[in-house]
Each structure stands twice: as structure tokens, then as C-alpha cells.
Write an enzyme that holds these catalytic residues in place. Structure first.
Site, PDB file in Angstrom:
ATOM      1  N   SER A   1       0.970  -1.381   0.066  1.00 23.29           N
ATOM      2  CA  SER A   1       0.126  -0.046   0.107  1.00 23.29           C
ATOM      3  C   SER A   1       0.962   1.070  -0.071  1.00 23.29           C
ATOM      4  O   SER A   1       2.305   1.057   0.392  1.00 23.29           O
ATOM      5  CB  SER A   1      -0.850   0.136   1.301  1.00 23.29           C
ATOM      6  OG  SER A   1      -1.466   1.432   1.348  1.00 23.29           O
ATOM      7  N   TYR A   3      -1.876  -0.073  10.868  1.00 19.97           N
ATOM      8  CA  TYR A   3      -1.783  -0.454   9.310  1.00 19.97           C
ATOM      9  C   TYR A   3      -0.389  -0.347   8.768  1.00 19.97           C
ATOM     10  O   TYR A   3      -0.248  -0.941   7.958  1.00 19.97           O
ATOM     11  CB  TYR A   3      -3.170   0.210   8.657  1.00 19.97           C
ATOM     12  CG  TYR A   3      -3.250  -0.371   7.372  1.00 19.97           C
ATOM     13  CD1 TYR A   3      -3.442  -1.715   6.791  1.00 19.97           C
ATOM     14  CD2 TYR A   3      -3.245   0.446   6.358  1.00 19.97           C
ATOM     15  CE1 TYR A   3      -3.572  -2.193   5.750  1.00 19.97           C
ATOM     16  CE2 TYR A   3      -3.610   0.320   4.932  1.00 19.97           C
ATOM     17  CZ  TYR A   3      -3.786  -1.195   4.630  1.00 19.97           C
ATOM     18  OH  TYR A   3      -3.958  -1.326   3.297  1.00 19.97           O
TER      19      TYR A   3
HETATM   20  N1  LIG Z   1      -8.817  -0.816  -0.611  1.00 20.69           N
HETATM   21  C1  LIG Z   1      -7.819   0.067  -0.153  1.00 20.69           C
HETATM   22  O1  LIG Z   1      -8.053   1.250  -0.461  1.00 20.69           O
HETATM   23  C2  LIG Z   1      -6.373  -0.581  -0.430  1.00 20.69           C
HETATM   24  C3  LIG Z   1      -5.448   0.381  -0.541  1.00 20.69           C
HETATM   25  C4  LIG Z   1      -4.254  -0.153  -0.566  1.00 20.69           C
HETATM   26  C5  LIG Z   1      -3.843  -1.589  -0.512  1.00 20.69           C
HETATM   27  N2  LIG Z   1      -4.909  -2.219  -0.181  1.00 20.69           N
HETATM   28  C6  LIG Z   1      -4.587  -3.857   0.281  1.00 20.69           C
HETATM   29  O2  LIG Z   1      -5.271  -4.593  -0.903  1.00 20.69           O
HETATM   30  C7  LIG Z   1      -5.509  -5.811  -0.079  1.00 20.69           C
HETATM   31  C8  LIG Z   1      -7.075  -6.190  -0.710  1.00 20.69           C
HETATM   32  O3  LIG Z   1      -7.476  -5.006  -0.199  1.00 20.69           O
HETATM   33  P1  LIG Z   1      -9.179  -4.981  -0.636  1.00 20.69           P
HETATM   34  O4  LIG Z   1      -9.728  -3.540  -0.656  1.00 20.69           O
HETATM   35  O5  LIG Z   1      -9.593  -6.114  -1.768  1.00 20.69           O
HETATM   36  O6  LIG Z   1      -9.803  -5.511   0.736  1.00 20.69           O
HETATM   37  P2  LIG Z   1     -11.087  -6.689   1.024  1.00 20.69           P
HETATM   38  O7  LIG Z   1     -12.106  -6.546   0.043  1.00 20.69           O
HETATM   39  O8  LIG Z   1     -11.360  -6.493   2.540  1.00 20.69           O
HETATM   40  O9  LIG Z   1     -10.614  -8.096   0.890  1.00 20.69           O
HETATM   41  C9  LIG Z   1      -9.417  -8.566   1.715  1.00 20.69           C
HETATM   42  C10 LIG Z   1      -9.371 -10.105   1.408  1.00 20.69           C
HETATM   43  O10 LIG Z   1      -8.571 -10.564   2.125  1.00 20.69           O
HETATM   44  C11 LIG Z   1      -8.833 -11.776   2.817  1.00 20.69           C
HETATM   45  N3  LIG Z   1      -8.465 -12.376   4.129  1.00 20.69           N
HETATM   46  C12 LIG Z   1      -8.889 -11.707   5.180  1.00 20.69           C
HETATM   47  N4  LIG Z   1      -8.096 -12.410   6.140  1.00 20.69           N
HETATM   48  C13 LIG Z   1      -7.697 -13.409   5.803  1.00 20.69           C
HETATM   49  C14 LIG Z   1      -7.029 -14.551   6.213  1.00 20.69           C
HETATM   50  N5  LIG Z   1      -6.724 -14.662   7.490  1.00 20.69           N
HETATM   51  N6  LIG Z   1      -6.718 -15.556   5.341  1.00 20.69           N
HETATM   52  C15 LIG Z   1      -6.890 -15.512   4.034  1.00 20.69           C
HETATM   53  N7  LIG Z   1      -7.554 -14.476   3.409  1.00 20.69           N
HETATM   54  C16 LIG Z   1      -7.868 -13.411   4.377  1.00 20.69           C
HETATM   55  C17 LIG Z   1     -10.394 -11.746   2.701  1.00 20.69           C
HETATM   56  O11 LIG Z   1     -11.169 -12.918   2.564  1.00 20.69           O
HETATM   57  P3  LIG Z   1     -11.673 -13.982   3.665  1.00 20.69           P
HETATM   58  O12 LIG Z   1     -12.271 -12.964   4.453  1.00 20.69           O
HETATM   59  O13 LIG Z   1     -12.723 -14.709   2.834  1.00 20.69           O
HETATM   60  O14 LIG Z   1     -10.790 -14.696   4.096  1.00 20.69           O
HETATM   61  C18 LIG Z   1     -10.673 -10.898   1.380  1.00 20.69           C
HETATM   62  O15 LIG Z   1     -10.656 -11.502   0.199  1.00 20.69           O
HETATM   63  C19 LIG Z   1      -5.222  -5.777   1.356  1.00 20.69           C
HETATM   64  O16 LIG Z   1      -3.897  -6.233   1.431  1.00 20.69           O
HETATM   65  C20 LIG Z   1      -5.397  -4.303   1.453  1.00 20.69           C
HETATM   66  O17 LIG Z   1      -4.651  -4.167   2.467  1.00 20.69           O
HETATM   67  C21 LIG Z   1      -6.163  -1.891  -0.198  1.00 20.69           C
END
Ligand SMILES: NC(=O)c1ccc[n+]([C@@H]2O[C@H](COP(=O)([O-])OP(=O)(O)OC[C@H]3O[C@@H](n4cnc5c(N)ncnc54)[C@H](OP(=O)(O)O)[C@@H]3O)[C@@H](O)[C@H]2O)c1
Length: 254
Positions: free
Chosen positions: A139, A152
């Protein structure tokens, strides 16, 4: 023989979009997460679109579960060429002074140790493919801190450190390491998870921002990096919406 891509956190947001996109690029995708009902729907959708994917139940905080993912990768129809370490997230927006140790622990476990575990488990297969790629979805929080983001940003800094260290350690071996650093991405669950289901607080994150990034934008970046010729290593790709010039500088129309 088909190329296999493993995507963690594929049950929603960036991971699901990346799984769809990589399948469209011709990879057999192993879509991993805890919520298998969502993964099954995703696999059905990918298959209907002419792609190939397999759902794998995996909790990246469990050694046993990650060992199961590695076994599934061994049995997949093709060589494991790509790992996308995407599972992760944020919990809370509290100052360091009063932040919850449990929230910090969760963020470290999922983002950092999850990436470590899955990378260790799949590295032998990636290396034996002769042309492996590891993507770490960190990120902009991996190199910038902000108030309330201590837990975070600490976790994402650590994830970024893994990517940089691994690239040095693997130099001379056939596995490249790519770090993707998105800024503000509007996904269905990220902010909801951060605020424990509080939809008003989650919605406020994106309030007045004309066009935050969406999951498909980040999937596009991941797919582009991962499909460059193997000698081309995009070390780090930083991507933000036009409205976000920096972590703290976001143009809002209301
Ligand atoms: N959205 C943003 O603004 C943003 C910005 C920068 C970086 N990111 C990064 O991008 C990535 C994805 O973010 P997103 O926005 O797509 O979030 P999201 O929709 O909340 O997705 C998170 C994913 O992680 C999985 N997860 C959580 N805990 C887990 C575990 N213990 N084992 C396996 N899977 C797990 C969840 O699946 P289950 O709950 O089904 O396990 C879900 O599929 C993250 O690393 C986040 O930090 C996001």
C-alpha cells in the site's frame, strides 16, 4: 502446460478482480481465502467466461491451512508461475496512544506473517517453474504514515520490507518480486472491515471523491506487471486515483 497463479484474499475486492483478470490472461487461478462460498461463485463466474480456476479454502494466519494451499498448488494443472500475496486489511483508526493491541496483532498476522507464510510455502514451486513471480500487495501506507494509521502503516511497512528483502535474497534465482502500492481503492469490504461494519464511517472514507480507484484498476496493474517479459522486474508500482495527490491530500467535491 498452463501457468498457475495463486491469489490470496480472492473472495472479495482486489483479490477477486485479480483472479478474474489473471484467468482472462490465460492463467489457471487458484483462488484462496477463508470464505469458500464466495470463492465457489467466483470460480463458476470465471469458468462461465471461458477461464480456469479452482477454489481453495485458506487462512493465511494458519501454518496448516497454508500447507494445504501449497498441496493444492502442487496438484494444479500446470506450473506455479505467479503468487499474488493480496490477503490483508486494516482494523481501526486509533492513535498509537490508545490503539488496540488486538487490532495491531491482527494486522501484523494477516498482512505480514500471512505474506511470509504463503511465500515460504510456494517459493519452491515458483522457483522450479523456472520463471516465477511473487507479487506483494502492500500500500502507499507501506511508505507513508498518517495519524490513526499506526497499526496499518506498521504492518504495510513490514510487508514492503519483505518484498525488498526477498528481491535481494532471490537475486540470481528465477523468481522476481513485484510490490504493488495502491492508494485509495473503493472496495466493498476494506473500509467496512476497518470500522467493524460501521457503514457510515466506511462511506465517509470515499465521501466526495469523484473517482476512487476500483479493484479492477489494481488488478490491471498487477496483471500488467506480471505479464511483462520475465527479465523485466517492476520493483514497485505506486497507483492512486487522480483525486489523491498524497495520503493526506485528497480532492473532495463535498
Ligand atoms: N482498499 C484499499 O483502499 C487498499 C489500498 C491499498 C492496499 N490495499 C490492500 O489490498 C489488499 C486487498 O484489499 P481489498 O480492498 O480488496 O480488501 P477486502 O475487500 O477487505 O479483501 C480482503 C481479502 O483478504 C482476505 N483475508 C482476510 N483475512 C484473511 C485470512 N486470515 N486468510 C486469508 N484471506 C484473508 C479476505 O477473504 P476472507 O475474509 O474470505 O478470508 C478478502 O478476500 C489488502 O492487502 C489491502 O491492505 C487496499
Amino acid at each position: 502446460m498452463s501457468r498457475v497463479a495463486v491469489v490470496t484474499g480472492a473472495s472479495s475486492g482486489i483479490g477477486a478482480a485479480t483472479a478474474r483478470r489473471l484467468a482472462a490472461e490465460g492463467f489457471h487461478v487458484l483462488a484462496a481465502a477463508r470464505r469458500t462460498d464466495r470463492l465457489t461463485d467466483l470460480v463458476t463466474e470465471i469458468t462461465a467466461a471461458g477461464g480456469a480456476a479452482t477454489a481453495v479454502a485458506c487462512d493465511v494466519t494458519s501454518d496448516e491451512s497454508v500447507a494445504g494451499l501449497a498441496r493444492a498448488a502442487q496438484q494444479a494443472p500446470g506450473s506455479v508461475a505467479l503468487l499474488v500475496n493480496n490477503a490483508g486489511g486494516a482494523r481501526g483508526l486509533d492513535p498509537v496512544e490508545s490503539g488496540s493491541v488486538a487490532d495491531w496483532q491482527w494486522m501484523y498476522d494477516v498482512n505480514v506473517l500471512g505474506t511470509l507464510r504463503v511465500t515460504q510455502a510456494l517459493l519452491p514451486a515458483l522457483e522450479s517453474s523456472g520463471a516465477g513471480t511473487i507479487v506483494v500487495v502492500s500500500s502507499t501506507a507501506g511508505f507513508t504514515v498518517y495519524e490513526g494509521g499506526g497499526g496499518y502503516t506498521a504492518a504495510k511497512h513490514a510487508q514492503t520490507a519483505i518484498a525488498g528483502t526477498l528481491r535481494l535474497e532471490l537475486c540470481g534465482r528465477p523468481v522476481r518480486v513485484i510490490e504493488i502500492d495502491p492508494g485509495m481503492v473503493r472496495t466493498d469490504e476494506f473500509a467496512l472491515v476497518r470500522f467493524q461494519g460501521d457503514a457510515d464511517r466506511a462511506g465517509a472514507v470515499y465521501a466526495g471523491v469523484a473517482e476512487p480507484l476500483v479493484a479492477e484498476d489494481v488488478a490491471d496493474c498487477i496483471a500488467w506487471c506480471a505479464t511483462r517479459p520475465q527479465h523485466v522486474n517492476v520493483d514497485r508500482l505506486v497507483v492512486r486515483p487522480l483525486a489523491q495527490a498524497a495520503q493526506h491530500k485528497v480532492h473532495r467535491t463535498s
